[in-house]
Design a protein around this motif. Structure first.
Motif, short mmCIF file in Angstrom:
data_model
loop_
_atom_site.label_atom_id
_atom_site.label_comp_id
_atom_site.label_asym_id
_atom_site.label_seq_id
_atom_site.Cartn_x
_atom_site.Cartn_y
_atom_site.Cartn_z
N VAL A 128 7.36 -4.09 2.89
CA VAL A 128 8.14 -5.14 2.24
C VAL A 128 7.66 -6.49 2.74
O VAL A 128 7.56 -6.72 3.95
N ASN A 134 10.59 -10.65 -0.46
CA ASN A 134 11.07 -9.28 -0.19
C ASN A 134 10.56 -8.29 -1.22
O ASN A 134 11.32 -7.46 -1.74
N ARG A 135 9.28 -8.36 -1.52
CA ARG A 135 8.71 -7.49 -2.55
C ARG A 135 8.18 -6.20 -1.92
O ARG A 135 7.49 -6.23 -0.90
N LEU A 136 8.53 -5.07 -2.51
CA LEU A 136 8.03 -3.78 -2.05
C LEU A 136 6.65 -3.54 -2.64
O LEU A 136 6.47 -3.54 -3.86
N SER A 138 3.95 -0.63 -2.72
CA SER A 138 3.95 0.80 -2.41
C SER A 138 2.90 1.54 -3.22
O SER A 138 2.41 1.05 -4.24
N HIS A 155 7.81 -1.21 7.06
CA HIS A 155 7.09 -0.23 6.25
C HIS A 155 7.59 1.18 6.54
O HIS A 155 8.37 1.39 7.47
#
Length: 215
Positions: A128, A134-136, A138, A155
């Motif tokens: 994150v 606050n962007r994930l 993945s 993470h």
């Protein structure tokens, strides 16, 4: 299998050197002296005349980790605590074993970035970014895939396959540290006051009390 793991371990450690930020050593080595009580940023050097091959050696990364716990994962670290010769060298490594659906829960490393290689299995991993975004970020990883977690960012890794998974991860520090988010927030000693946590998470005191008993 052992040769395969050894080759990948060397690859991970070599790659992690590029992420190292600790100062370069000013001598050939500084093997940690665990008997010294001196307080320094790191560990005091052992007398070089007393250094032996065992100070640079660890055996056991070929062994399966015991994943019979509530997380379904097991971390086997190889840092300066296990290999005194890593002192000042700015690298370390871990093996992580996952049962099916096993989790390495959200955490961060305060002193190092991490580079992870999947040896077996399928993992969902992510980190994150910092406030306010606050962007994930993945991805699902397969055997042979590599993923990097920047230093200080939260993470996680989860086994999303139907069989056990194994990874090796290298760090740019002899002692990267690890701060588990749930453990730090709900398991601190002494406990963080309830009014802080109820306001921060916008939940009632009973839920906070329940979470604190678990950690």
């Amino acid at each position: 299998m052992a040769n395969h793991i050894l080759t990948l371990c060397l690859l991970v450690i070599t790659c992690s050197a590029a992420l190292a930020f600790e100062p370069s050593p000013l001598q050939d080595f500084c093997v940690a002296d665990a008997t010294s009580s001196a307080k320094v940023n790191g560990l005091v050097c052992k007398d070089s005349k007393m250094v032996e091959a065992k100070d640079f050696f660890f055996s056991g990364l070929h062994l399966l980790g015991n994943t019979s716990n509530f997380l379904g994962s097991k971390i086997t670290p190889v840092n300066v605590a296990q290999v005194p010769g890593l002192n000042t060298l700015g690298v370390s490594i871990v093996r992580i074993d996952f049962a099916p659906m096993g989790l390495n829960p959200p955490h961060y490393h305060p002193r190092a970035s991490e580079i992870l290689t999947v040896l077996e299995g399928t993992l969902f991993v992510g980190f994150v970014t910092s406030n306010p975004e606050n962007r994930l970020i993945s991805k699902v990883l397969q055997k042979g895939d590599v993923f990097v977690f920047p230093m200080g960012l939260v993470h996680f890794q989860r086994n999303v396959g139907h069989r056990n998974a194994i990874v090796m991860a290298g760090f740019g520090s002899q002692n990267p540290g690890a701060v588990g988010i749930a453990n730090a927030v709900f398991g601190s000693n002494p406990a963080i006051p309830n009014e802080v946590l109820t306001t921060a998470f916008q939940v009632d005191k009973n839920l906070i009390d329940s979470l604190q008993t678990k950690f």
